[in-house]
Motif scaffolding. Sequence first.
Motif, PDB file in Angstrom:
ATOM      1  N   LYS A   5       0.827  -1.202   0.000  1.00 15.34           N
ATOM      2  CA  LYS A   5       0.000   0.000   0.000  1.00 15.34           C
ATOM      3  C   LYS A   5       0.869   1.263   0.000  1.00 15.34           C
ATOM      4  CE  LYS A   5      -3.774   2.327   2.226  1.00 15.34           C
ATOM      5  NZ  LYS A   5      -4.611   2.545   3.330  1.00 15.34           N
ATOM      6  N   GLU A   8       2.291   1.734  -3.458  1.00 18.49           N
ATOM      7  CA  GLU A   8       1.251   2.229  -4.361  1.00 18.49           C
ATOM      8  C   GLU A   8       0.983   3.715  -4.122  1.00 18.49           C
ATOM      9  OE1 GLU A   8      -1.856  -0.520  -3.401  1.00 18.49           O
ATOM     10  OE2 GLU A   8      -1.188  -1.969  -4.909  1.00 18.49           O
ATOM     11  N   GLU A   9       1.013   4.125  -2.862  1.00 17.33           N
ATOM     12  CA  GLU A   9       0.800   5.537  -2.538  1.00 17.33           C
ATOM     13  C   GLU A   9       1.936   6.407  -3.086  1.00 17.33           C
ATOM     14  OE1 GLU A   9       0.330   5.456   1.705  1.00 17.33           O
ATOM     15  OE2 GLU A   9      -1.772   4.831   1.571  1.00 17.33           O
ATOM     16  N   ILE A  11       3.745   5.720  -5.746  1.00 13.36           N
ATOM     17  CA  ILE A  11       3.562   5.763  -7.202  1.00 13.36           C
ATOM     18  C   ILE A  11       2.474   6.768  -7.554  1.00 13.36           C
ATOM     19  CG2 ILE A  11       2.774   4.440  -9.209  1.00 13.36           C
ATOM     20  CD1 ILE A  11       4.233   2.006  -7.975  1.00 13.36           C
ATOM     21  N   ASP A  12       1.382   6.768  -6.801  1.00 15.25           N
ATOM     22  CA  ASP A  12       0.302   7.734  -7.030  1.00 15.25           C
ATOM     23  C   ASP A  12       0.784   9.169  -6.807  1.00 15.25           C
ATOM     24  OD1 ASP A  12      -1.502   5.742  -7.680  1.00 15.25           O
ATOM     25  OD2 ASP A  12      -2.432   5.687  -5.694  1.00 15.25           O
ATOM     26  N   LYS A  13       1.552   9.360  -5.741  1.00 14.31           N
ATOM     27  CA  LYS A  13       2.073  10.699  -5.439  1.00 14.31           C
ATOM     28  C   LYS A  13       2.973  11.187  -6.569  1.00 14.31           C
ATOM     29  CE  LYS A  13       4.311  13.318  -1.815  1.00 14.31           C
ATOM     30  NZ  LYS A  13       4.728  13.316  -0.430  1.00 14.31           N
ATOM     31  N   HIS A  14       3.830  10.322  -7.053  1.00 13.17           N
ATOM     32  CA  HIS A  14       4.731  10.656  -8.157  1.00 13.17           C
ATOM     33  C   HIS A  14       3.927  11.029  -9.403  1.00 13.17           C
ATOM     34  CE1 HIS A  14       7.517   9.654 -11.505  1.00 13.17           C
ATOM     35  NE2 HIS A  14       8.390  10.261 -10.716  1.00 13.17           N
ATOM     36  N   SER A  15       2.922  10.248  -9.685  1.00 12.32           N
ATOM     37  CA  SER A  15       2.065  10.512 -10.843  1.00 12.32           C
ATOM     38  C   SER A  15       1.354  11.859 -10.715  1.00 12.32           C
ATOM     39  CB  SER A  15       1.047   9.379 -10.985  1.00 12.32           C
ATOM     40  OG  SER A  15       0.199   9.608 -12.070  1.00 12.32           O
ATOM     41  N   ASN A  16       0.844  12.144  -9.532  1.00 15.25           N
ATOM     42  CA  ASN A  16       0.165  13.424  -9.300  1.00 15.25           C
ATOM     43  C   ASN A  16       1.125  14.603  -9.412  1.00 15.25           C
ATOM     44  OD1 ASN A  16      -2.361  12.266  -8.914  1.00 15.25           O
ATOM     45  ND2 ASN A  16      -2.053  12.038  -6.721  1.00 15.25           N
ATOM     46  N   LYS A  19       1.735  15.236 -13.084  1.00 13.00           N
ATOM     47  CA  LYS A  19       0.603  15.945 -13.692  1.00 13.00           C
ATOM     48  C   LYS A  19       0.605  17.421 -13.319  1.00 13.00           C
ATOM     49  CE  LYS A  19      -2.382  11.911 -13.739  1.00 13.00           C
ATOM     50  NZ  LYS A  19      -3.483  11.223 -13.055  1.00 13.00           N
ATOM     51  N   LYS A  49       8.155   0.104  -9.589  1.00 14.86           N
ATOM     52  CA  LYS A  49       7.491  -0.451 -10.779  1.00 14.86           C
ATOM     53  C   LYS A  49       8.115  -1.782 -11.174  1.00 14.86           C
ATOM     54  CE  LYS A  49       5.684   3.862 -12.588  1.00 14.86           C
ATOM     55  NZ  LYS A  49       5.718   4.871 -13.646  1.00 14.86           N
TER      56      LYS A  49
END
Length: 66
Positions: A5, A8-9, A11-16, A19, A49
């Motif tokens: 988890k 995954e958080e 990875i989400d933070k990096h993606s945000n 953006k 990843k």
Amino acid sequence: MIPKKTIEELIDKHSNLEKDLSSGKIDKKFFAEKSKEYSDLNEIIEDAKKYFSFENEKKDLEKILN
């Protein structure tokens, strides 16, 4: 070992962050800070990843063996 988890958080933070930085709408005061945070996460994200890719391949191989 780091919990899935948490990975995954990250990875989400990096993606945000990616953006936000590419949108051009980020306040100039925070741009340098966010850029550094994004840069710091880059290396970690690559490994994360790869880890998820390895886990998926492992599951697929286990299915084949069974």
